[in-house]
Design an enzyme around this catalytic site. Structure first.
Site, short mmCIF file in Angstrom:
data_model
loop_
_atom_site.label_atom_id
_atom_site.label_comp_id
_atom_site.label_asym_id
_atom_site.label_seq_id
_atom_site.Cartn_x
_atom_site.Cartn_y
_atom_site.Cartn_z
CB CYS A 2 61.27 44.29 29.15
SG CYS A 2 61.52 43.39 30.67
NE ARG A 27 64.79 45.51 23.51
CZ ARG A 27 65.45 46.66 23.50
NH1 ARG A 27 65.87 47.15 22.37
NH2 ARG A 27 65.68 47.32 24.61
CD1 TRP A 75 65.45 38.14 29.64
CD2 TRP A 75 66.03 39.50 31.33
NE1 TRP A 75 66.69 37.75 30.10
CE2 TRP A 75 67.08 38.57 31.12
CE3 TRP A 75 66.18 40.46 32.33
CZ2 TRP A 75 68.24 38.56 31.88
CZ3 TRP A 75 67.35 40.45 33.09
CH2 TRP A 75 68.36 39.50 32.86
CG ASN A 100 60.79 47.76 28.73
OD1 ASN A 100 59.98 46.87 28.92
ND2 ASN A 100 61.29 48.04 27.54
N GLY A 101 62.30 48.26 32.93
CA GLY A 101 63.09 48.87 34.01
C GLY A 101 62.73 48.24 35.34
CD GLU A 483 83.70 39.17 22.17
OE1 GLU A 483 83.61 39.54 23.34
OE2 GLU A 483 82.71 39.06 21.42
CE LYS A 487 79.95 36.70 21.29
NZ LYS A 487 80.39 38.03 21.58
CD GLU A 490 77.19 36.28 24.63
OE1 GLU A 490 78.08 36.30 23.76
OE2 GLU A 490 76.38 37.21 24.78
CG HIS A 506 101.42 33.26 37.98
ND1 HIS A 506 102.51 33.26 38.82
CD2 HIS A 506 101.84 33.85 36.84
CE1 HIS A 506 103.53 33.85 38.24
NE2 HIS A 506 103.15 34.21 37.01
CE LYS A 605 72.50 42.63 19.91
NZ LYS A 605 73.83 41.97 19.80
C1 AGP Z 1 77.90 40.11 23.84
O1 AGP Z 1 77.88 38.98 23.04
C2 AGP Z 1 76.85 40.31 24.81
N1 AGP Z 1 75.64 39.79 24.46
C3 AGP Z 1 77.00 41.36 25.85
O2 AGP Z 1 78.16 41.09 26.56
C4 AGP Z 1 77.02 42.84 25.40
O3 AGP Z 1 78.19 43.11 24.70
C5 AGP Z 1 76.88 43.74 26.63
O4 AGP Z 1 75.65 43.48 27.26
C6 AGP Z 1 77.00 45.20 26.31
O5 AGP Z 1 76.03 45.62 25.43
P1 AGP Z 1 76.17 46.97 24.63
O6 AGP Z 1 77.34 46.85 23.73
O7 AGP Z 1 74.88 47.12 23.89
O8 AGP Z 1 76.36 48.06 25.65
#
Ligand code: AGP
Length: 610
Positions: A2, A27, A75, A100-101, A483, A487, A490, A506, A605
């Site tokens: 948000c 975001r 959001w 927000n929150g 990672e 990616k 995501e 395993h 974000k």
């Molecule tokens: C990464 O591509 C993400 N969108 C997500 O995993 C992100 O790294 C995570 O939410 C942590 O965010 P931050 O680094 O702002 O704490």
């Protein structure tokens, strides 16, 4: 997640609010809305599901004006994605609220307020704020006091902005667990959840602290702390680029950010790494004395930032002789853990506002760690302000939800931390000098690696119709495989899993067939022969592999394996270098699949709720 924008001015603020919301789009959100108070004292509201553009179109079609206004991108957490659940929320067309929150005790508050005769029109927790403030203002006849009384009754997190139609000369804001920044203008003032929203109208910012409630008029700002005392908060000048939001000719922010990596890594190293290494004071005032005592590091982070922490563990133990644990923040904060003597807590975060990471830091600070260090990309963020030391990654604003340049600059900072701690823990000179040399070569190596783009674009064609994929790596390349998998899932929505390749036999080997592409990261390191055996295990089961390998690793393309040679680099920086082809691969697969690369579905974000 948000976003909040608010303004109190002499002029019509509609365009300021809309521009602010657009700047917060990155975001992640699913609906947007705005409430305005006009000069005749009318309170209006416009809300739309979908993008800010839908809201802007509605406001252009049915124009409304106002010199005081609040706006929000939502959001969804409590209640589905509907117009009725979008903010601002009203109480009896008098009180307007954006938030927000999460108000965790909203159900109890809702029951109490319903019993007092308030009718609810949404499923949100936020609507309780509007009604509770309304109830309190009816009792005490003062909006500021009403908000101060109301926030005492909330459990959970809030960054909230409140307007009262009967009190049009001020807006009241409150924060606890969700960031808010006041933007200072001349004869006008602003509020937002992120300074990015306000850069077109001001560069002077005041960050609120936990528990603060502030009264904002056109010409004054008064901040009260949790105890209700009038307090001063610092005002700082932002040096963030006004146009950091531009795509600079790239099709997506993510692609721009991938290509910025040589430059931002160079910026992150500049003035911190010399020919002779790093000085511990790059981690902040007094850090030399603190780091000299450290024998153990506990890293806490989420998502991509967690992967950089996992990589750092390999570096700290292998090169700096310092023991290290790494944990996902949302796990750390809810279990009992032990604090080793002389332990440093390191939090890693692009935004510095991730709710779980912040809560974990606060918990750790009560547990007796020697000191805390934040590795972060946003100056003035909560994580930076609440840590003893900070290392700012100089990645610049990262807009794409999928983190790229924040990751590689975090790794750069963590490798410098390895050097700094190694100095006090018998790091051999030859190891130290090799890492320093490798770090100096890093920006150029990144440039050379980006030149693989064309080959990776072609390779992406072979992925687009796949449902699942497996990423393999060993040692410090295992977190890089994780990672890469993150990616891909995501932004392309392809299921991707990462394994330390020694784990294959395993269990995951059962998944291998020609419909499951296997991506392997294979630098020429001491684990290469082990990795080659794992590759043979996949080949023997009919798997199709895509291997990113050092030329000297001697992999050859054939009908079961496509090899992409990655420029040779020193072992210490290999995790950073091998990240690049995996970012490019996920980007080009997403392009073929036609997904929303910069704002993938369901994601935000900055994850400011737990
Ligand atoms: C990464 O591509 C993400 N969108 C997500 O995993 C992100 O790294 C995570 O939410 C942590 O965010 P931050 O680094 O702002 O704490």
């Amino acid at each position: 997640m948000c976003g909040i924008v608010g303004a109190i001015a002499e002029r019509n603020v509609v365009e300021i609010l809309l521009e602010g919301l657009k700047r917060l789009e990155y975001r992640g959100y699913d609906s947007a809305g705005v409430a305005l108070l006009d000069s005749d004292g009318n309170l209006t509201r416009t809300r739309r599901i979908g993008k800010v553009k839908e809201l802007a179109d509605a406001l252009h079609q049915y124009p409304v004006k106002g010199a005081t206004g609040i706006a929000h991108t939502r959001w969804a957490t409590h209640g589905g994605v509907t117009e009725a659940n979008a903010h601002p929320h009203f109480s009896s067309e008098r009180i307007a609220v954006v938030h927000n929150g999460i108000i965790e005790n909203y159900q109890q508050l809702r029951q109490d307020l319903t019993a007092k005769g308030y009718g609810f029109t949404s499923d949100t927790d936020t609507e309780t704020i509007a009604h509770l403030v309304h109830w309190e203002v009816d009792q005490c006849k003062d909006l500021l006091t009403a908000v101060q009384r109301a926030v005492k009754q909330f459990h959970g997190a809030y960054g909230t902005v409140i307007m009262d139609k009967e009190d049009p000369e001020r807006i009241i804001v409150a924060r606890s667990g969700s960031p808010l920044v006041i933007g200072l203008g001349i004869g006008e003032n602003f509020i937002a959840s992120d300074q990015m929203a306000l850069l077109p109208v001001t560069r002077r910012f005041m960050y609120l602290e936990e528990g603060d409630v502030a009264e904002i008029t056109r010409t004054s700002i008064k901040v009260y702390d949790r105890q209700g005392r009038l307090v001063e908060r610092d005002v700082s000048e932002s040096d963030v680029e006004h146009d950091a939001g531009d795509k600079a000719g790239y099709r997506h922010y993510m692609l721009k950010e991938i290509h910025e990596q040589p430059t931002v890594v160079r910026n992150t190293l500049a003035g911190r790494l010399s020919e002779s290494g790093v000085s511990a004071n790059i981690f902040g005032h007094g850090s030399e004395d603190i780091l000299a005592k450290i024998k153990h590091v506990q890293i806490i982070a989420c998502g991509t930032s967690y992967h950089s922490g996992m990589t750092a563990r390999y570096w700290l133990e292998q090169y700096a002789n310092v023991s290290c644990n790494v944990e996902i923040a949302s796990e750390f904060r809810y279990r009992k853990s032990f604090v080793h003597p002389n332990s440093l807590i390191v939090t890693i975060s692009q935004s510095g506002e991730t709710a779980d990471t912040l809560a974990a830091l606060r918990l750790a600070k009560e547990q007796g760690y020697t000191a805390s260090l934040a590795i972060c990309n946003v100056p003035g963020s909560s994580l930076v302000r609440e840590s003893d030391m900070a290392f700012m990654t100089l990645a610049g604003a990262e807009i794409g939800v999928a983190s790229t340049k924040a990751f590689t600059t975090q790794l750069t900072g963590l490798l410098m931390l390895t050097l700094a701690l190694g100095k006090y823990n018998a790091m051999p000179k030859i190891v130290h000098d090799d890492i320093v040399k490798a770090l100096h070569s890093l920006p150029t190596k990144l440039e050379e690696t980006l030149a693989l783009t064309q080959g990776i674009k072609e390779l992406a064609e072979e992925f687009a119709d796949k449902q699942h994929s497996l990423f393999l790596g060993r040692g410090d390349q295992y977190p890089i495989a994780m990672e890469g998998a993150l990616k891909l899932k995501e932004i392309s929505y392809i299921h991707a899993e990462a394994y330390a390749s020694g784990e294959l036999k395993h269990g995951p080997l059962a998944l291998i067939d020609d419909e499951m592409p296997v991506i392997v990261v294979a630098p020429n390191n001491e684990l290469l022969e082990k990795l080659k055996s794992n590759v043979e295990e996949v080949r023997a089961r009919g798997g199709i592999m895509y291997v990113f390998a050092d030329k000297q690793a001697n992999f050859k393309s054939d009908k079961t394996m496509r090899v992409i040679n990655v420029p040779h680099c020193e072992a210490a920086i290999a995790p950073i270098i091998y990240t690049i082809p995996l970012q490019l691969l996920s980007y080009y697969v997403a392009i073929i699949k036609g997904t929303d690369v910069d704002q993938p579905r369901n994601l935000a974000k900055s994850v400011t709720v737990e």
